[in-house]
Design a protein around this motif. Sequence first.
Motif, PDB file in Angstrom:
ATOM      1  N   THR A 165       0.817  -1.215   0.000  1.00  0.00           N
ATOM      2  CA  THR A 165       0.000   0.000   0.000  1.00  0.00           C
ATOM      3  C   THR A 165       0.852   1.266   0.000  1.00  0.00           C
ATOM      4  O   THR A 165       0.393   2.321  -0.421  1.00  0.00           O
ATOM      5  CB  THR A 165      -0.927   0.020   1.227  1.00  0.00           C
ATOM      6  OG1 THR A 165      -0.133  -0.059   2.421  1.00  0.00           O
ATOM      7  CG2 THR A 165      -1.889  -1.152   1.186  1.00  0.00           C
ATOM      8  N   ARG A 166       2.086   1.144   0.465  1.00  0.00           N
ATOM      9  CA  ARG A 166       2.957   2.323   0.543  1.00  0.00           C
ATOM     10  C   ARG A 166       3.581   2.657  -0.805  1.00  0.00           C
ATOM     11  O   ARG A 166       3.613   3.806  -1.227  1.00  0.00           O
ATOM     12  CB  ARG A 166       4.046   2.087   1.587  1.00  0.00           C
ATOM     13  CG  ARG A 166       5.008   3.257   1.750  1.00  0.00           C
ATOM     14  CD  ARG A 166       6.078   2.939   2.780  1.00  0.00           C
ATOM     15  NE  ARG A 166       7.050   4.009   2.896  1.00  0.00           N
ATOM     16  CZ  ARG A 166       8.173   3.934   3.605  1.00  0.00           C
ATOM     17  NH1 ARG A 166       8.444   2.815   4.272  1.00  0.00           N
ATOM     18  NH2 ARG A 166       9.006   4.942   3.661  1.00  0.00           N
ATOM     19  N   HIS A 167       4.099   1.636  -1.500  1.00  0.00           N
ATOM     20  CA  HIS A 167       4.830   1.872  -2.750  1.00  0.00           C
ATOM     21  C   HIS A 167       4.019   1.537  -3.999  1.00  0.00           C
ATOM     22  O   HIS A 167       4.495   1.767  -5.116  1.00  0.00           O
ATOM     23  CB  HIS A 167       6.131   1.064  -2.751  1.00  0.00           C
ATOM     24  CG  HIS A 167       7.081   1.467  -1.673  1.00  0.00           C
ATOM     25  ND1 HIS A 167       7.234   0.740  -0.501  1.00  0.00           N
ATOM     26  CD2 HIS A 167       7.926   2.523  -1.571  1.00  0.00           C
ATOM     27  CE1 HIS A 167       8.131   1.329   0.269  1.00  0.00           C
ATOM     28  NE2 HIS A 167       8.572   2.408  -0.346  1.00  0.00           N
ATOM     29  N   LYS A 168       2.813   0.957  -3.824  1.00  0.00           N
ATOM     30  CA  LYS A 168       1.914   0.617  -4.942  1.00  0.00           C
ATOM     31  C   LYS A 168       2.562  -0.323  -5.945  1.00  0.00           C
ATOM     32  O   LYS A 168       2.345  -0.201  -7.151  1.00  0.00           O
ATOM     33  CB  LYS A 168       1.453   1.896  -5.666  1.00  0.00           C
ATOM     34  CG  LYS A 168       0.841   2.948  -4.776  1.00  0.00           C
ATOM     35  CD  LYS A 168      -0.396   2.434  -4.057  1.00  0.00           C
ATOM     36  CE  LYS A 168      -1.023   3.508  -3.179  1.00  0.00           C
ATOM     37  NZ  LYS A 168      -2.161   2.993  -2.379  1.00  0.00           N
ATOM     38  N   ILE A 169       3.368  -1.263  -5.461  1.00  0.00           N
ATOM     39  CA  ILE A 169       3.965  -2.247  -6.348  1.00  0.00           C
ATOM     40  C   ILE A 169       3.625  -3.643  -5.842  1.00  0.00           C
ATOM     41  O   ILE A 169       3.313  -3.826  -4.670  1.00  0.00           O
ATOM     42  CB  ILE A 169       5.502  -2.093  -6.462  1.00  0.00           C
ATOM     43  CG1 ILE A 169       6.165  -2.314  -5.092  1.00  0.00           C
ATOM     44  CG2 ILE A 169       5.870  -0.752  -7.036  1.00  0.00           C
ATOM     45  CD1 ILE A 169       7.677  -2.328  -5.154  1.00  0.00           C
ATOM     46  N   ILE A 170       3.673  -4.630  -6.759  1.00  0.00           N
ATOM     47  CA  ILE A 170       3.348  -6.003  -6.408  1.00  0.00           C
ATOM     48  C   ILE A 170       4.423  -6.572  -5.485  1.00  0.00           C
ATOM     49  O   ILE A 170       5.618  -6.417  -5.736  1.00  0.00           O
ATOM     50  CB  ILE A 170       3.230  -6.864  -7.681  1.00  0.00           C
ATOM     51  CG1 ILE A 170       2.088  -6.349  -8.561  1.00  0.00           C
ATOM     52  CG2 ILE A 170       3.001  -8.323  -7.322  1.00  0.00           C
ATOM     53  CD1 ILE A 170       0.730  -6.435  -7.927  1.00  0.00           C
TER      54      ILE A 170
END
Length: 570
Positions: A165-170
């Motif tokens: 949720t912080r970096h928006k990466i898988i």
Amino acid sequence: MKKTVYCLEVDEVYFFPVAYPDELFYSIMARYNTMTGNNAAIHTVDDVFQTKTAVSTIEFPSRLNMLSLSMPSTIQLDVRSIIEKNTLLNFYCAFKSPEIKKEIIKRMLESDGKGVHIKLGLVSGGVSFHRYLRYCPSCYIDDMKKFGMPYFHREHQISGVFQCTRHKIITKDSNVLRNPPNRQIWKELKETSEVVAARSEVYSLQTMKHIEMYAEWAKYLLENPQSKSLDWIKKRYRIILFEKGYVRLNNYTKVAKFIEDLKEYFSDEYLRMMKSNESYNWVKDILVSGVKNPDVTRHLILLQFLNIHPKEFFAATLDLDKIDIRSYFQNAWDKNLVELIKMGKSQREICKILGTSRKTIILATERLGIAAEWKYNGGRRYERTYEETEEFIKKKKEMEKFWEKWHKENPDLSSHAIREKHDHIYSWLKKYDKEWMNERYIRKNNTSNDRVNWGRRDEKLYVEARNIVEAMKARGNKRITVGRVAAYLNIKGWVYKKKNKIPKTMDYLNKEVETVDEFHKRKLMHTYDKLKTITVVTYNSLFEASKINYRYKDKLREFGEKLINGNHFK
């Protein structure tokens, strides 16, 4: 008993690592194990939990009171804070009653934690637990810079969460198994080289939107404890579904329609990731009254479809434990009816909006004592007939204009062909303007005198029939019958009336048709080929996955067991 801390023999455990933000308790224990320098994890177990039988666990660590007691008086360890901030309890208890949550906390504090997953319905509910502990490559780098080491974050281990949720990466799989063969072991996150080389999963934009939303909502539940009774939760859902048209005034739920819309809303890719695409019984368990309560993953999928944030869902101010749901529906419906009447809506419009009949509307107005002056809607309750109104005259001219316009645009088509796309116009004119319609109904003979080459048609149908039959065999979920294949070919009339004109096709179909027994055996073989690569197959699991009527279970048992034991069938 001697305790080992930094390779020194002492009589007490003199330290315990301070948790990092959102650090999983498993990760804290892994750091503790490294810092003590214990040669074997069982020594760490004995140090912390005063027993040699405790095991590592991801979601719900237990014996936490023993952890507190193993510390000297100089170290004040708040184990309830550990439960709140370093375990996944809040997430998995979000849709459970306060009594169940209290019982789970008690087991985490006092017992060995046995039965916690069963109590929460996480064993047989098809929960999408990750096979490995997961991490975010960007969090890994940030943690190295800030703390000098990476660690496992709680939010990345939540079932169904695939994005940070912080970096928006898988997020990525680590090399740490969630359920390793040796359960008395804790491993740290140390994969510096693998972070850079980690493979990137590619998902569709629609799936990514739902992945991101799910991760955000899961984190909200993790950080904002919720707990409601099952009765409260089911009533909350029914009120929402009533407002969205999936529950009728008599409390009947349109489950089939709901499931159909849900499957259309989500991508197959997303439902497969969440292990919610095989059976939709979990939807019925949530929406229909009963004692079953699926895990929180399924609740979040449902809320995603309804577009209702968990905060909004739990923010209901009504005392749902006490209200009668039918009385609530009736009061809400009556309120909507009164508002629609005040807005000047006609009976026909109100019937359409509320999804009910004119008779129900009239009875409701009498029950509520409403003297409604209805907007004229084409009925015969007034002095004028519908044909005498200005509304009718205007509509009649429009309908006639449409009919003539389509004929001018399509001079080669008959009125019958035009009706196929504009039947509602024809039906209205036929009812209210019959004489005018009869005068302008154009009939044309569009039949061709060209003779059909049935031999060529038979060859073509034979090839198409073979392709369809092979496709049905590959899918394994439909019985091969002449009627079904003919329906796919759109020649259902021919196989009964002109079958002598397509002998090659008919011979092939008659050879390929299956009896019910042959179809069931093919279905079992097809299902077994899918299951054997992912799990240990038993006859019960094979039969259930094949979705065959239960009355055939004993009849097919011998065949199914031979199939599982390695015999091959043609």
